[in-house]
Scaffold this motif. Sequence first.
Motif, PDB file in Angstrom:
ATOM      1  N   PRO A  38       0.824  -1.202   0.000  1.00 22.23           N
ATOM      2  CA  PRO A  38       0.000   0.000   0.000  1.00 22.23           C
ATOM      3  C   PRO A  38       0.863   1.258   0.000  1.00 22.23           C
ATOM      4  O   PRO A  38       1.965   1.271   0.550  1.00 22.23           O
ATOM      5  N   HIS A  39       0.323   2.337  -0.595  1.00 28.61           N
ATOM      6  CA  HIS A  39       1.016   3.619  -0.586  1.00 28.61           C
ATOM      7  C   HIS A  39       1.085   4.134   0.848  1.00 28.61           C
ATOM      8  O   HIS A  39       0.205   3.837   1.661  1.00 28.61           O
ATOM      9  N   PRO A  40       2.107   4.904   1.183  1.00 24.51           N
ATOM     10  CA  PRO A  40       2.175   5.489   2.518  1.00 24.51           C
ATOM     11  C   PRO A  40       0.916   6.280   2.886  1.00 24.51           C
ATOM     12  O   PRO A  40       0.501   6.286   4.044  1.00 24.51           O
ATOM     13  N   GLY A  41       0.276   6.919   1.901  1.00 26.97           N
ATOM     14  CA  GLY A  41      -0.968   7.637   2.184  1.00 26.97           C
ATOM     15  C   GLY A  41      -2.062   6.704   2.665  1.00 26.97           C
ATOM     16  O   GLY A  41      -2.838   7.044   3.563  1.00 26.97           O
ATOM     17  N   GLU A  42      -2.129   5.503   2.080  1.00 28.83           N
ATOM     18  CA  GLU A  42      -3.105   4.507   2.524  1.00 28.83           C
ATOM     19  C   GLU A  42      -2.813   4.073   3.955  1.00 28.83           C
ATOM     20  O   GLU A  42      -3.728   3.926   4.774  1.00 28.83           O
TER      21      GLU A  42
END
Length: 139
Positions: A38-42
């Motif tokens: 997952p992206h760090p934003g997720e």
Amino acid sequence: MDQTAFSPATTAEPSADTGVTVIVCSSCRDETGSDARPHPGEILGDRVREIAHGEGIAVRQLECLGNCKRRLSAAMLRENCWSYVFGDLTVDNAPDLVAGAKLFSTSQDGMLPWRGRPDSLKRGLVARIPPASLLKDFS
């Protein structure tokens, strides 16, 4: 817009007490720029949701807040109040977003108080947007 960017099953509804919504950009990447999932934003959004559970704070994830140069980004909204956009966040700032939302929920003047605001929300402030009720018609 990608319909997977927003999933009602992954949200928490605000209580009548706070009415604060934290929006976290789920497509944000960290300083490495990696496309790994997952992206760090997720990850940030998931952590904010976990910490905010039971606090009466709505948490939403949305792809792209358009603040890409400032890396991980989030916004804080409250009806008839100023709205805030933050950048330069890390996944470790999840507690700061929840603390900021709690502080915002107690504001009497519709603004997020500077005093008591976590440092990441002071340094990372990108924009403060007024409520429509404060806008004057100059036509």
